[in-house]
Design a protein around this motif. Structure first.
Motif, mmCIF file in Angstrom:
data_model
loop_
_atom_site.group_PDB
_atom_site.id
_atom_site.type_symbol
_atom_site.label_atom_id
_atom_site.label_comp_id
_atom_site.label_asym_id
_atom_site.label_seq_id
_atom_site.Cartn_x
_atom_site.Cartn_y
_atom_site.Cartn_z
ATOM 1 N N LEU A 1 32.625 -16.591 -26.083
ATOM 2 C CA LEU A 1 31.907 -16.029 -24.954
ATOM 3 C C LEU A 1 30.974 -14.948 -25.478
ATOM 4 C CD1 LEU A 1 31.573 -15.867 -21.874
ATOM 5 C CD2 LEU A 1 33.487 -14.277 -21.857
ATOM 6 N N VAL A 2 29.704 -15.043 -25.108
ATOM 7 C CA VAL A 2 28.712 -14.081 -25.566
ATOM 8 C C VAL A 2 28.022 -13.467 -24.361
ATOM 9 C CG1 VAL A 2 26.572 -13.779 -26.863
ATOM 10 C CG2 VAL A 2 28.309 -15.365 -27.698
ATOM 11 N N GLY A 3 27.928 -12.155 -24.334
ATOM 12 C CA GLY A 3 27.187 -11.460 -23.289
ATOM 13 C C GLY A 3 26.022 -10.724 -23.927
ATOM 14 N N THR A 4 24.819 -11.079 -23.559
ATOM 15 C CA THR A 4 23.638 -10.436 -24.146
ATOM 16 C C THR A 4 22.816 -9.728 -23.077
ATOM 17 O OG1 THR A 4 22.353 -12.466 -23.918
ATOM 18 C CG2 THR A 4 23.505 -12.131 -26.000
ATOM 19 N N ASP A 5 23.496 -9.204 -22.085
ATOM 20 C CA ASP A 5 22.779 -8.590 -20.971
ATOM 21 C C ASP A 5 22.778 -7.067 -21.030
ATOM 22 O OD1 ASP A 5 25.501 -9.036 -20.551
ATOM 23 O OD2 ASP A 5 25.320 -9.161 -18.393
ATOM 24 N N GLY A 6 22.908 -6.505 -22.223
ATOM 25 C CA GLY A 6 22.650 -5.090 -22.426
ATOM 26 C C GLY A 6 23.784 -4.141 -22.105
ATOM 27 N N ALA A 7 23.399 -2.882 -21.915
ATOM 28 C CA ALA A 7 24.350 -1.793 -21.755
ATOM 29 C C ALA A 7 25.223 -1.936 -20.513
ATOM 30 C CB ALA A 7 23.609 -0.458 -21.713
ATOM 31 N N HIS A 8 24.785 -2.667 -19.519
ATOM 32 C CA HIS A 8 25.531 -2.817 -18.269
ATOM 33 C C HIS A 8 26.113 -4.222 -18.128
ATOM 34 C CE1 HIS A 8 24.009 1.070 -17.098
ATOM 35 N NE2 HIS A 8 22.794 0.663 -17.402
ATOM 36 N N SER A 9 26.472 -4.845 -19.248
ATOM 37 C CA SER A 9 26.940 -6.227 -19.283
ATOM 38 C C SER A 9 28.181 -6.446 -18.422
ATOM 39 C CB SER A 9 27.253 -6.626 -20.728
ATOM 40 O OG SER A 9 27.929 -7.854 -20.767
ATOM 41 N N ALA A 10 28.070 -7.337 -17.454
ATOM 42 C CA ALA A 10 29.223 -7.707 -16.623
ATOM 43 C C ALA A 10 30.274 -8.421 -17.466
ATOM 44 C CB ALA A 10 28.771 -8.595 -15.463
ATOM 45 N N VAL A 11 29.823 -9.211 -18.424
ATOM 46 C CA VAL A 11 30.753 -9.928 -19.309
ATOM 47 C C VAL A 11 31.566 -8.931 -20.125
ATOM 48 C CG1 VAL A 11 30.921 -11.499 -21.284
ATOM 49 C CG2 VAL A 11 29.296 -11.985 -19.434
ATOM 50 N N ARG A 12 30.886 -7.984 -20.770
ATOM 51 C CA ARG A 12 31.574 -7.000 -21.599
ATOM 52 C C ARG A 12 32.502 -6.132 -20.758
ATOM 53 N NH1 ARG A 12 27.702 -4.608 -23.111
ATOM 54 N NH2 ARG A 12 27.979 -2.702 -21.956
ATOM 55 N N GLY B 1 33.919 -6.965 -17.965
ATOM 56 C CA GLY B 1 35.040 -7.816 -17.565
ATOM 57 C C GLY B 1 36.082 -7.974 -18.648
ATOM 58 N N LEU B 2 35.655 -7.923 -19.903
ATOM 59 C CA LEU B 2 36.574 -8.039 -21.043
ATOM 60 C C LEU B 2 37.118 -6.683 -21.487
ATOM 61 C CD1 LEU B 2 34.620 -10.674 -23.150
ATOM 62 C CD2 LEU B 2 36.719 -11.035 -21.830
#
Length: 107
Positions: A1-12, A14-15
């Motif tokens: 799983l990769v999140g590349t949506d920056g400082a406010h990453s929902a993926v990051r 969530g993890l």
């Protein structure tokens, strides 16, 4: 799983992971438009373009839509445009900085 949506990453978030990079301050314009390039230029040949423009950077990426192709523009906004509604004139200013004659228009 990769999140590349920056400082406010929902993926990051969530993890439960921390952001270890550097936050880029500033505002960006995101616009979908058509671009007409004059004189047989090769920048807008369907492959995309990214480069330094006055005050920052600009990227133009092709995408397909019903009825033809358009471009997604992602442009660093200057202080004079910060907080204002995006416009084709702002996209055009970025295009005018590139080494080709191109015109932005509504899709």
């Amino acid at each position: 799983l990769v999140g590349t949506d920056g400082a406010h990453s929902a993926v990051r978030h969530g993890l439960g992971m921390k952001f270890t990079g550097h936050k880029l301050e500033g505002e960006f314009l995101l616009a979908d438009c058509d671009i007409d390039e004059e004189g047989g230029g090769k920048i807008f040949d369907g492959t995309g373009a990214i480069g330094k423009i006055e005050g920052g950077m600009g990227g133009f990426f092709p995408y397909a839509r019903d009825g033809g192709a358009s471009w997604r523009a992602i442009i660093t906004r200057g202080e004079e445009d910060s907080g204002a509604q995006a416009s084709l004139a702002e996209v055009q200013r970025a295009l005018d900085f590139l080494p080709t004659k191109a015109t932005a228009r509504s899709p």
